[in-house]
Write an enzyme that holds these catalytic residues in place. Structure first.
Site, PDB file in Angstrom:
ATOM      1  N   VAL A 133      37.340  44.233  52.161  1.00 39.82           N
ATOM      2  CA  VAL A 133      38.615  43.642  52.650  1.00 39.82           C
ATOM      3  C   VAL A 133      39.399  43.128  51.500  1.00 39.82           C
ATOM      4  O   VAL A 133      40.810  43.402  51.721  1.00 39.82           O
ATOM      5  CB  VAL A 133      38.429  42.513  53.620  1.00 39.82           C
ATOM      6  CG1 VAL A 133      39.560  42.077  54.074  1.00 39.82           C
ATOM      7  CG2 VAL A 133      37.817  43.029  54.982  1.00 39.82           C
ATOM      8  N   TYR A 134      38.901  42.782  50.657  1.00 36.10           N
ATOM      9  CA  TYR A 134      39.877  42.068  49.581  1.00 36.10           C
ATOM     10  C   TYR A 134      40.319  43.440  48.775  1.00 36.10           C
ATOM     11  O   TYR A 134      41.840  43.427  48.238  1.00 36.10           O
ATOM     12  CB  TYR A 134      38.939  41.336  48.589  1.00 36.10           C
ATOM     13  CG  TYR A 134      39.440  40.871  47.096  1.00 36.10           C
ATOM     14  CD1 TYR A 134      40.417  39.997  47.078  1.00 36.10           C
ATOM     15  CD2 TYR A 134      39.134  42.007  45.908  1.00 36.10           C
ATOM     16  CE1 TYR A 134      41.088  39.745  45.717  1.00 36.10           C
ATOM     17  CE2 TYR A 134      39.879  41.818  44.652  1.00 36.10           C
ATOM     18  CZ  TYR A 134      40.737  40.592  44.511  1.00 36.10           C
ATOM     19  OH  TYR A 134      41.415  40.308  43.261  1.00 36.10           O
ATOM     20  N   VAL A 135      39.784  44.392  48.442  1.00 35.24           N
ATOM     21  CA  VAL A 135      40.190  45.496  47.777  1.00 35.24           C
ATOM     22  C   VAL A 135      41.208  46.306  48.755  1.00 35.24           C
ATOM     23  O   VAL A 135      42.328  46.710  47.971  1.00 35.24           O
ATOM     24  CB  VAL A 135      39.160  46.572  47.294  1.00 35.24           C
ATOM     25  CG1 VAL A 135      39.821  48.043  46.897  1.00 35.24           C
ATOM     26  CG2 VAL A 135      38.285  46.010  46.211  1.00 35.24           C
TER      27      VAL A 135
END
Length: 149
Positions: free
Chosen positions: A61-63
């Site tokens: 999700v961060y990427v």
């Protein structure tokens, strides 16, 4: 304007979306409304690279949030620069970096990222450029001038 916010290492998936993506989108819109055209965004190294199938959800999700925020900024009408640092450290700055479209992953101090932001703000040729940045041997100003050429 400089967007340097990040959702942190708390493991909160929703926070990655609200800070890393939505925060960027709101900052871009805020810059437009305020008449600010220059925008530097701090992203993360390698966010355009494919992720393995077994990537942990929070990291995925961060990427994706960083990647999508970068794409939205590139599609904007702002005079943008995207910096994609390697793993951030709290070490003292060295004033020396490696900067380019494709550099090997590595560490970089937050102080050296800040120095790089200041340097790209002063370099008109850095507009509409996206670079990875890690600690290195080249003085920051020289690295920015060389990459902008």
């Amino acid at each position: 304007m400089v967007f340097a916010a990040g959702g942190g290492a708390d493991g909160n998936v929703e926070r990655k979306r609200t800070v890393d993506l939505e925060g960027s989108l709101k900052s871009v819109e805020g810059a437009r409304q305020a008449g600010i055209s220059r925008f530097v965004q701090i992203s993360a190294i390698g966010v355009d690279d494919p992720l393995p199938e077994d990537t942990e959800e929070v990291w995925r999700v961060y990427v994706e949030a960083k990647r999508d925020a970068d794409a939205a900024l590139r599609d904007s009408d702002l005079a943008w620069t995207i910096l994609r640092p390697g793993r951030l450290t709290d070490d003292p700055g060295t004033g020396r970096i490696t900067l380019g479209e494709d550099v090997a992953r590595g560490d970089i101090s937050r102080a050296d990222v800040a120095a790089t932001v200041a340097a790209v703000l002063d370099e008109d040729a850095a507009v509409h450029r996206q670079w990875a940045v890690v600690g290195g041997e080249t003085p920051v100003a020289d690295a920015v001038r060389h990459a902008s050429a």
